[in-house]
Write an enzyme that holds these catalytic residues in place. Structure first.
Site, PDB file in Angstrom:
ATOM      1  N   GLU A  81       0.812  -1.215   0.000  1.00 17.27           N
ATOM      2  CA  GLU A  81       0.000   0.000   0.000  1.00 17.27           C
ATOM      3  C   GLU A  81       0.848   1.269   0.000  1.00 17.27           C
ATOM      4  O   GLU A  81       0.367   2.345  -0.377  1.00 17.27           O
ATOM      5  CB  GLU A  81      -0.940   0.007   1.209  1.00 17.27           C
ATOM      6  N   GLU A 112       7.336 -21.336   8.400  1.00 21.18           N
ATOM      7  CA  GLU A 112       7.485 -20.459   9.561  1.00 21.18           C
ATOM      8  C   GLU A 112       8.416 -21.055  10.619  1.00 21.18           C
ATOM      9  O   GLU A 112       8.867 -20.357  11.524  1.00 21.18           O
ATOM     10  CB  GLU A 112       6.131 -20.154  10.185  1.00 21.18           C
TER      11      GLU A 112
END
Length: 295
Positions: A81, A112
């Site tokens: 963004e 992860e």
């Protein structure tokens, strides 16, 4: 359950499956309202982080978010963004997620749990000492994030840890630990809920106020917006119209004469100078409009 706050059961939702829809909504809403207050309590620590991100960004450093699952996706989202909102390059604010781009939509098994994968990802983007690495993990113990923070420390980059537990492993690995205790989730262990909300609000603050600090905002207007579609072109023209107090048509003409550079258009009008002079003024004043028009 383990003793992690993000894995604890929430007393208010023990009978979630027996609630009416409106009862469930009211309960979730009440739990969500706890998040902003918890963030308010850590604002002084967050201010210290933003001082660092702002200063390093001015010196050519980057903001690098690193996380897994929901935490990683939120970092990628905030980084993405920044490109249209503040006209940053894709290499100035970066989101790294365990498992890479594929992990944005599907779970990548084992990603992860790998510290070495984080090191590889940071090496791939040429991490350096000017950068700020922001590790995000609701539990505060994700190996991928831990590996990233360790790597950043070894290289000499600044390190930040954002977690939703207390006394976390990633806090111990960061210069600037941020711990937001939002309490147990409505749905036990589902950290996409309150923890994710807290992380999103914090990342909003970090990126927005950092970009204010480096001159990408005039008053509360996005003067570095990247106009990649008609809506954003129209917004750019209206921002010029607002700042310069002129008609829409005048602002549109000014925008075109500045080669669709909003900042240049504003400085041209307010200082009554040509495009070349406006560009020079902005370059001489770190591209900050208010400084350019004062000097």
């Amino acid at each position: 359950m383990n003793n992690s706050m993000t894995e604890a059961r929430n007393e208010a939702t023990m009978h979630l499956d027996e609630m009416s829809i409106i009862q469930a909504l009211e309960t979730m809403n009440a739990e969500d309202q706890k998040v902003p207050q918890q963030i308010h309590d850590i604002l002084p620590k967050l201010a210290e982080v933003i001082k660092v991100t702002t200063e390093q960004f001015k010196q050519g450093g980057r903001i690098i978010y690193i996380g897994a699952g929901t935490s990683g996706r939120l970092g990628v989202l905030d980084a993405a963004e920044c490109v249209p909102t503040f006209n940053t390059s894709t290499n100035e604010v970066i989101g790294l997620i365990a498992g890479g781009q594929r992990a944005m939509t599907v779970a990548v098994e084992g990603a992860e749990d790998s510290e070495s994968l984080a090191r590889e990802d940071l090496k791939h983007i040429h991490l350096n000492e000017k950068d700020v690495v922001i590790g995000i993990a609701a539990s505060g113990s994700t190996p991928y994030v831990m590996g990233g923070l360790k790597c950043a420390t070894e290289i000499g980059a600044h390190t930040v840890a954002i977690s939703c537990n207390t006394n976390t492993k990633i806090s111990d690995l960061a210069q600037y630990p941020i711990e937001v205790n939002v309490g147990p989730e409505v749905l036990t262990g589902s950290t996409r809920l309150k923890s994710g909300t807290a992380q999103k609000l914090i990342l909003n603050m970090i990126s927005t106020i950092t970009m204010v600090g480096v001159g990408k905002v005039y008053d509360n207007l996005m003067v570095d917006v990247k106009a990649t579609n008609q809506k954003l072109i129209d917004r750019s023209i209206r921002i010029i119209q607002d700042i310069c107090d002129i008609s829409y048509n005048q602002a549109q003409s000014l925008y075109e004469s500045a080669d669709q550079n909003l900042k240049v258009a504003v400085v041209m009008h307010l200082c009554d100078i040509n495009k070349s002079e406006a560009v020079t003024r902005l370059n001489d004043n770190n591209h900050i409009i208010k400084k350019a028009i004062q000097n």
